[in-house]
Design an enzyme around this catalytic site. Structure first.
Site, PDB file in Angstrom:
ATOM      1  N   ASP A  81     -54.443  15.369  13.070  1.00 14.16           N
ATOM      2  CA  ASP A  81     -54.210  16.812  13.038  1.00 14.16           C
ATOM      3  C   ASP A  81     -55.539  17.545  13.149  1.00 14.16           C
ATOM      4  OD1 ASP A  81     -52.598  19.063  13.017  1.00 14.16           O
ATOM      5  OD2 ASP A  81     -52.407  19.143  10.847  1.00 14.16           O
ATOM      6  N   GLU A 102     -57.730  19.085  17.517  1.00 12.76           N
ATOM      7  CA  GLU A 102     -56.614  18.152  17.714  1.00 12.76           C
ATOM      8  C   GLU A 102     -57.086  16.944  18.542  1.00 12.76           C
ATOM      9  OE1 GLU A 102     -53.613  18.217  16.403  1.00 12.76           O
ATOM     10  OE2 GLU A 102     -53.223  20.303  15.865  1.00 12.76           O
ATOM     11  N   ASP A 159     -52.973  16.635   8.012  1.00 12.21           N
ATOM     12  CA  ASP A 159     -53.217  18.067   7.848  1.00 12.21           C
ATOM     13  C   ASP A 159     -54.162  18.315   6.669  1.00 12.21           C
ATOM     14  OD1 ASP A 159     -52.537  20.962   8.388  1.00 12.21           O
ATOM     15  OD2 ASP A 159     -51.775  20.786   6.348  1.00 12.21           O
TER      16      ASP A 159
END
Length: 162
Positions: free
Chosen positions: A9, A47, A133
């Site tokens: 992420d 990303e 995340d």
């Protein structure tokens, strides 16, 4: 070949802005957490960097299941990259591919392994994606801390040496 699951992420506070990337690798009973950041970047760059760094951490060729919540990364690798390469890293509109150096680095890392791409909805309770995340946000936080410390050092230096 060893099978590895890689969750990735990226995060960005402002776009562009301060960014972070996170990669969470699982292999058998083992796991590894990676994160980092950049001072001025975009979410797409983070990303891409997350996947590059996750794959680069593997010491030998593996079967890698990559889970990303980035359609940009997944579609780029599964649909767009072949035409970009055939056109000399140009888009269909004959424009330079954005983030080309990262796409090239990712292509190089992917070619070392047998990769299967999986898209997961972000912030939807997937444990691996939630972990990636958290790591991406840790990358942002660690970079922000470094910037604060550098500022404090500059202030102290200026006070001591006006």
């Amino acid at each position: 070949m060893q099978e590895v699951t890689l969750y990735t992420d990226g995060a960005c506070k402002g776009n562009p802005g301060i960014g972070g990337w996170g990669a969470f690798l699982q292999f058998g009973i083992h796991s590894k957490e990676l994160y980092g950041g950049e001072a001025s970047t975009t979410n797409n760059r983070m990303e891409l960097t997350a996947v590059i760094q996750g794959l680069a951490a593997l010491k030998r060729p593996c079967i890698v299941h990559i889970y990303t919540d980035s359609q940009y990364v997944k579609n780029g690798m599964q649909e767009w990259i072949h035409n970009w390469k055939n056109r000399g890293w140009k888009t269909a509109a004959k424009q330079p591919v954005k983030n080309v150096e990262l796409w090239q680095a990712l292509d190089k890392e992917v070619n070392k392994h047998q990769v299967q791409w999986h898209w997961v909805k972000g912030h939807a309770g997937n444990i691996g994606n939630e972990k990636a995340d958290q790591l991406a946000n840790r990358g942002v936080e660690s970079l922000a801390q470094q910037q604060i410390q550098a500022l404090q050092t500059d202030i102290i230096d200026h006070e001591n040496n006006p």
